[in-house]
Scaffold this motif. Structure first.
Motif, mmCIF file in Angstrom:
data_model
loop_
_atom_site.group_PDB
_atom_site.id
_atom_site.type_symbol
_atom_site.label_atom_id
_atom_site.label_comp_id
_atom_site.label_asym_id
_atom_site.label_seq_id
_atom_site.Cartn_x
_atom_site.Cartn_y
_atom_site.Cartn_z
ATOM 1 N N GLU A 1 41.227 35.322 42.340
ATOM 2 C CA GLU A 1 42.438 35.948 41.809
ATOM 3 C C GLU A 1 42.130 36.949 40.705
ATOM 4 N N PHE A 2 40.839 37.179 40.447
ATOM 5 C CA PHE A 2 40.438 38.073 39.365
ATOM 6 C C PHE A 2 40.748 39.532 39.679
ATOM 7 N N GLY A 3 40.783 39.879 40.958
ATOM 8 C CA GLY A 3 41.130 41.246 41.342
ATOM 9 C C GLY A 3 39.945 42.124 41.681
ATOM 10 N N GLU A 4 38.730 41.642 41.445
ATOM 11 C CA GLU A 4 37.519 42.385 41.777
ATOM 12 C C GLU A 4 36.372 41.398 41.896
ATOM 13 N N PRO A 5 35.324 41.758 42.622
ATOM 14 C CA PRO A 5 34.180 40.847 42.718
ATOM 15 C C PRO A 5 33.409 40.780 41.414
ATOM 16 N N ILE A 6 32.737 39.669 41.186
ATOM 17 C CA ILE A 6 31.846 39.540 40.028
ATOM 18 C C ILE A 6 30.510 40.127 40.474
#
Length: 485
Positions: free
Chosen positions: A234-239
């Motif tokens: 749910e962060f909105g971008e990959p780590i």
């Protein structure tokens, strides 16, 4: 000025001195006088290996800028013969010994990576380039007063002239008339048992392990949602790099966490990007993903097992087993026989030495870490009866230790996904060049692999090591040895 460090005394006295100098640097930075500090190392001649101590002039290769010599004569000899240790000719197989003429073009290519590795370091407020382009990890730790061989929680470390404990497995190394920091020290004075805290009966908590101000700690046990990362999907971008990880973790870049978090984050890079075994979206509450990884050549990682909890937070709905092997694991397990109630002693009866369950809000993944110390190398039995899902190793040195040959052969024959990190891109390429010899005679038993790709690790330990002018960082580059098609 170059800042001198006294070599007398114990490791704790030495570390205390560095901490004092680091605190003086902070004060100098605030007053605009930081330029009077320089923690550059002393260069060695790339040919004769002697130290080039000012005011003696040094000579740098004008093409690659990666080799330093103490004289024109040494520069000429290096171009033709490599180093003073290299026989002047060819070996019994007719292969010429490597010289700078052979490596200069590749060195030039590798040097282009400096821009990237320096950018990784300089995004952090504590990042600092010395005049020789290097970065002192000890000075960085001294800034936060977390430098020492004992009683420093996760930061406790050994100190000495050898980067790895299992030096006996390495071929003979060049001699040198070193007069630097470690040459005048009794190595025994600086011994530190990796994983020493595991001889106690409980793990460090977040605060006692990190020994940092609360806002700089990447917690694993969360008192509130304020310190807890969101579900990674749910962060909105990959780590994908340190910048995204710090933002997901709600940490300011002021935190020095990357200085040791590069180990679990490199494992994450192996699992998700290099080997593509799984990722943050594969698991679900209804279908959890089992993952069994063997980590080889483990050394300093034993000092901070709890930070590998990060894998459970980054991979929701997974059940992860991480089993550690290596000379240092073997050494620790031998010591643990005298501490029957210790954490390490649990591994002697096949119990996990560390367990963690991520919060439900983060995907409730589980992590179990096991130590296998019956022998100093993997596999304990050859070949393993039940192969793991992957083999991984940090700062491996595949061509430097004889034990790796068997690992490489077994990984190919059983098609076990296998990825490693190396300090340098050049080192990784040298390791790769040995694979054909290692695998000779078993071509019919494995499917040949293509490429053995090498890549810059976005989660490398920030900062250039002094031992080379080329990009050289802890967990600096990843290499895939075996990958499932």
């Amino acid at each position: 000025m170059t800042t001198p460090l006294d070599t007398a005394g114990t490791s704790e006295q030495y570390f205390a001195q560095i901490t004092s100098v680091a605190q003086a640097l902070i004060r100098a930075e605030k007053s605009g006088q930081a330029t009077r500090f320089d923690f550059s190392g002393i260069d060695d001649c790339s040919y004769c290996r002697e130290e080039i101590v000012p005011p003696k002039k040094s000579f740098r290769c004008s093409a690659c800028k990666a080799r330093i010599y103490c004289s024109v004569e040494c520069q000429k000899n290096g171009w033709k013969y490599g180093t003073v240790d290299s026989p002047r000719g060819v070996n019994a197989q007719g292969v010429s010994f490597p010289n700078h003429k052979q490596y200069c073009k590749d060195n030039t290519r590798h040097m282009t990576r400096l821009t990237e590795t320096r950018a990784i370091l300089m995004q952090f407020p504590w990042g600092r380039l010395e005049k020789d382009g290097s970065f002192s990890h000890n000075i960085a730790r001294g800034r936060f007063r977390v430098l020492g061989s004992n009683d420093m929680g996760f930061w406790s470390q050994r100190c000495g002239p050898a980067p790895h404990q299992d030096e006996g497995q390495m071929p003979n190394r060049h001699g040198s008339s070193k007069s630097g920091v470690f040459a005048q020290m009794d190595v025994k004075t600086f011994e530190h048992l990796d994983g020493k805290y595991l001889l106690k009966d409980q793990h460090f908590g977040d605060q006692e392990g990190w020994k940092l101000p609360p806002h700089l700690i990447p917690y694993r046990d969360f008192a509130s949602a304020d310190t807890r990362p969101v579900l990674v999907t749910e962060f909105g971008e990959p780590i994908k790099d340190w910048d995204s990880w710090y933002r997901w973790r709600k940490l300011p870049l002021e935190s020095p966490a990357a200085l040791i978090m590069n180990y679990p984050m490199t494992l994450y890079q192996f699992i998700t990007n290099c080997l593509e075994l799984t990722n943050a979206t594969k698991g679900s509450p209804a279908e959890r993903i089992p993952l069994n990884v063997h980590m080889l050549g483990v050394e300093v990682e034993l000092n901070y097992l709890p930070i590998f909890s990060e894998l459970a937070l980054l991979l929701p709905y997974h059940n992860i087993q991480l089993t550690m092997f290596g000379f240092s694991v073997h050494k620790l397990c031998l010591e643990a026989r005298e501490y029957s109630t210790s954490l390490a002693a649990q591994s002697l009866v096949d119990k996990p030495v560390f367990t963690y369950t991520a919060p439900v809000a983060c995907g409730s993944s589980t992590l179990e870490i096991f130590l296998r110390g019956e022998a100093p190398r993997w596999p304990i039995q050859a070949p393993p009866t039940i192969p793991p899902d992957a083999l991984v190793a940090c700062n491996a040195g595949l061509a430097s230790y004889s034990g790796w040959a068997e690992v490489i052969r077994i990984a190919h024959m059983l098609e076990i996904p296998f990825a490693v990190s190396e300090y340098m891109e050049q080192s990784a390429e040298v390791q790769r060049s040995t694979f054909s010899a290692v695998l000779a005679g078993i071509e019919s038993q494995y499917r040949p692999r293509k490429g053995y790709p090498i890549a810059l690790n976005p989660f490398q330990g920030p900062g250039q090591r002094h031992v080379s002018k080329m990009p050289n960082t802890i967990n600096g580059f990843t290499m895939v040895v075996v990958k499932n098609d």
